[in-house]
Design a protein around this motif. Structure first.
Motif, PDB file in Angstrom:
ATOM      1  N   HIS A  11     -53.755  41.765  12.806  1.00  0.00           N
ATOM      2  CA  HIS A  11     -53.302  41.239  14.078  1.00  0.00           C
ATOM      3  C   HIS A  11     -51.426  41.967  12.837  1.00  0.00           C
ATOM      4  O   HIS A  11     -50.992  41.594  12.257  1.00  0.00           O
ATOM      5  CB  HIS A  11     -52.582  40.391  13.877  1.00  0.00           C
ATOM      6  N   ALA A  16     -56.733  40.449  10.207  1.00  0.00           N
ATOM      7  CA  ALA A  16     -56.939  38.995  10.815  1.00  0.00           C
ATOM      8  C   ALA A  16     -58.344  39.159   9.808  1.00  0.00           C
ATOM      9  O   ALA A  16     -59.191  37.959   9.249  1.00  0.00           O
ATOM     10  CB  ALA A  16     -56.997  39.322  11.720  1.00  0.00           C
ATOM     11  N   ALA A  35     -64.129  27.616   9.266  1.00  0.00           N
ATOM     12  CA  ALA A  35     -63.108  27.143   9.095  1.00  0.00           C
ATOM     13  C   ALA A  35     -62.125  27.446   9.887  1.00  0.00           C
ATOM     14  O   ALA A  35     -61.786  28.714  10.156  1.00  0.00           O
ATOM     15  CB  ALA A  35     -62.372  26.830   7.379  1.00  0.00           C
ATOM     16  N   ASN A  36     -60.994  26.585   9.727  1.00  0.00           N
ATOM     17  CA  ASN A  36     -59.950  26.917  10.652  1.00  0.00           C
ATOM     18  C   ASN A  36     -59.387  28.019  10.124  1.00  0.00           C
ATOM     19  O   ASN A  36     -59.389  28.666   8.533  1.00  0.00           O
ATOM     20  CB  ASN A  36     -58.590  26.231  10.259  1.00  0.00           C
ATOM     21  N   GLY A  37     -59.059  29.652  10.474  1.00  0.00           N
ATOM     22  CA  GLY A  37     -57.942  30.737  10.427  1.00  0.00           C
ATOM     23  C   GLY A  37     -59.168  31.304  10.291  1.00  0.00           C
ATOM     24  O   GLY A  37     -58.941  32.251   9.313  1.00  0.00           O
ATOM     25  N   ALA A  38     -60.566  31.236  10.059  1.00  0.00           N
ATOM     26  CA  ALA A  38     -61.082  31.938   9.709  1.00  0.00           C
ATOM     27  C   ALA A  38     -62.151  32.981  10.123  1.00  0.00           C
ATOM     28  O   ALA A  38     -61.674  34.475   9.654  1.00  0.00           O
ATOM     29  CB  ALA A  38     -62.993  31.299   9.066  1.00  0.00           C
ATOM     30  N   GLY A  39     -61.505  33.029  11.177  1.00  0.00           N
ATOM     31  CA  GLY A  39     -61.622  34.642  12.232  1.00  0.00           C
ATOM     32  C   GLY A  39     -62.260  34.561  13.498  1.00  0.00           C
ATOM     33  O   GLY A  39     -62.716  35.666  13.358  1.00  0.00           O
ATOM     34  N   LYS A  40     -62.416  33.277  13.807  1.00  0.00           N
ATOM     35  CA  LYS A  40     -64.007  33.226  14.853  1.00  0.00           C
ATOM     36  C   LYS A  40     -63.416  33.973  16.322  1.00  0.00           C
ATOM     37  O   LYS A  40     -63.147  34.387  16.943  1.00  0.00           O
ATOM     38  CB  LYS A  40     -63.813  32.095  15.082  1.00  0.00           C
ATOM     39  N   SER A  41     -61.870  33.668  16.853  1.00  0.00           N
ATOM     40  CA  SER A  41     -61.016  33.651  17.719  1.00  0.00           C
ATOM     41  C   SER A  41     -61.042  35.623  18.131  1.00  0.00           C
ATOM     42  O   SER A  41     -60.631  36.348  18.344  1.00  0.00           O
ATOM     43  CB  SER A  41     -59.954  32.821  17.912  1.00  0.00           C
ATOM     44  N   THR A  42     -60.320  35.695  16.549  1.00  0.00           N
ATOM     45  CA  THR A  42     -60.140  36.825  16.289  1.00  0.00           C
ATOM     46  C   THR A  42     -61.160  37.689  16.246  1.00  0.00           C
ATOM     47  O   THR A  42     -61.379  39.123  18.174  1.00  0.00           O
ATOM     48  CB  THR A  42     -59.203  37.412  15.031  1.00  0.00           C
ATOM     49  N   GLU A  83     -59.914  29.867  23.516  1.00  0.00           N
ATOM     50  CA  GLU A  83     -59.897  28.793  22.810  1.00  0.00           C
ATOM     51  C   GLU A  83     -58.165  27.916  23.609  1.00  0.00           C
ATOM     52  O   GLU A  83     -57.267  29.038  23.690  1.00  0.00           O
ATOM     53  CB  GLU A  83     -58.545  28.956  21.098  1.00  0.00           C
ATOM     54  N   GLU A 160     -64.407  27.303  21.108  1.00  0.00           N
ATOM     55  CA  GLU A 160     -64.248  25.586  21.000  1.00  0.00           C
ATOM     56  C   GLU A 160     -63.920  24.779  22.643  1.00  0.00           C
ATOM     57  O   GLU A 160     -62.981  24.161  22.620  1.00  0.00           O
ATOM     58  CB  GLU A 160     -63.069  25.577  19.923  1.00  0.00           C
ATOM     59  N   GLN A 192     -65.720  24.847  15.426  1.00  0.00           N
ATOM     60  CA  GLN A 192     -65.931  24.394  14.213  1.00  0.00           C
ATOM     61  C   GLN A 192     -66.720  22.915  13.095  1.00  0.00           C
ATOM     62  O   GLN A 192     -67.232  22.825  12.507  1.00  0.00           O
ATOM     63  CB  GLN A 192     -64.290  24.032  14.276  1.00  0.00           C
TER      64      GLN A 192
END
Ligand SMILES: Nc1ncnc2c1ncn2[C@@H]1O[C@H](COP(=O)(O)OP(=O)(O)OP(=O)(O)O)[C@@H](O)[C@H]1O
Ligand SMILES: [Mg+2]
Length: 235
Positions: A11, A16, A35-42, A83, A160, A192
């Motif tokens: 990013h 990311a 977890a939050n910010g792990a890179g799933k949406s990316t 998301e 999510e 998550q």
């Protein structure tokens, strides 16, 4: 159907995700947990072509998705339910659905798409003319799924989809996804909430700090101390 290997995405100047690898067989339901910010949406964004691939490979059937545009991928049968749903609150339910048919392939089949969405979620039919912002969280999620259905996808990427959805509507959304799966749609679900994910998927990969670190079937992962120590606390 989908094979991602050694995927890295930036990013801007920041990396990311570093090394994400997973496979989704045709007809399967696979989870990407973390977890939050792990890179799933990316990861989902890179698959559908929203973010360029910095390193690694994405194969969809025989085709490489590296460098492919989002409209190309959508017309090739991939759809993303993003998301946070990304509904246009000021537009009507029907207009939001029509936004899902923006690609050349889908534009030719708008009425087919609308009947598919209305059949699966009758409330969208009833509320076609209402402003989307007036829908409940769960109904907006149905709208986001309905919009993704407008292009007639064979592979759905769900980011999510149960977040902010009331429990009673979670059941309804889950039932609709099960019907789509029965019709042959393949699913990649980002979650998550581990337990909720395993209400739907058969197999999952775990992403930690931009890397896939574990994978396995439900019972295998739930029985793995490394997995439970790290992730069961997240729920
Ligand atoms: N548009 C962006 N611009 C800059 N950095 C971003 C952007 N989107 C995500 N990031 C960063 O990339 C990393 C991965 O984020 P990503 O949104 O993919 O994680 P996630 O697993 O989906 O998290 P969450 O569970 O919170 O949705 C994080 O460090 C995040 O801060
Ligand atoms: Mg995310």
């Amino acid at each position: 159907m989908l094979e991602v290997s050694g995927l890295a995405v930036d990013h801007g100047k920041l990396r990311a995700i570093w090394d994400v690898s997973f496979r989704v067989e045709e007809g399967a339901r696979v989870g990407l947990l973390g977890a939050n910010g792990a890179g799933k949406s990316t990861t989902l964004g890179a698959v559908i072509g929203l973010y360029p691939v910095a390193e690694g490979a994405i194969l969809y059937g025989e085709r490489s998705l590296v460098g492919a545009s989002t409209p190309q991928n959508v017309d090739d049968g991939i759809a993303l339910v993003p998301e946070g749903r990304r509904i246009f609150a000021e537009m009507t339910v029907r207009e939001n659905l029509e936004m899902g048919a923006y690609t050349p392939g889908a534009r030719k089949r708008v009425s087919e798409g609308l009947s598919r969405a209305f059949e699966l979620f009758p409330v969208l039919d009833e509320k076609q003319a209402d402003r989307a912002g007036t829908l409940s969280g769960g109904q907006q999620q149905m709208l986001a799924i309905g919009r993704a259905l407008m292009s007639g996808p064979r592979l759905m990427l769900l980011d999510e989809p149960f977040l902010g959805v009331a429990p009673i509507l979670v059941e309804e959304v889950m039932a609709a996804l099960n019907r789509l799966a029965d019709d042959g749609v393949t699913f990649l679900l980002v979650e998550q909430n581990i337990h909720r994910a395993f209400d739907f998927v058969q197999y999952a990969y775990v992403i930690e700090n931009g890397r896939t670190v574990l994978d396995g079937a439900r019972d295998e992962l739930l029985g793995d101390p490394e997995f439970s120590n790290k992730f069961l606390g997240l729920d």
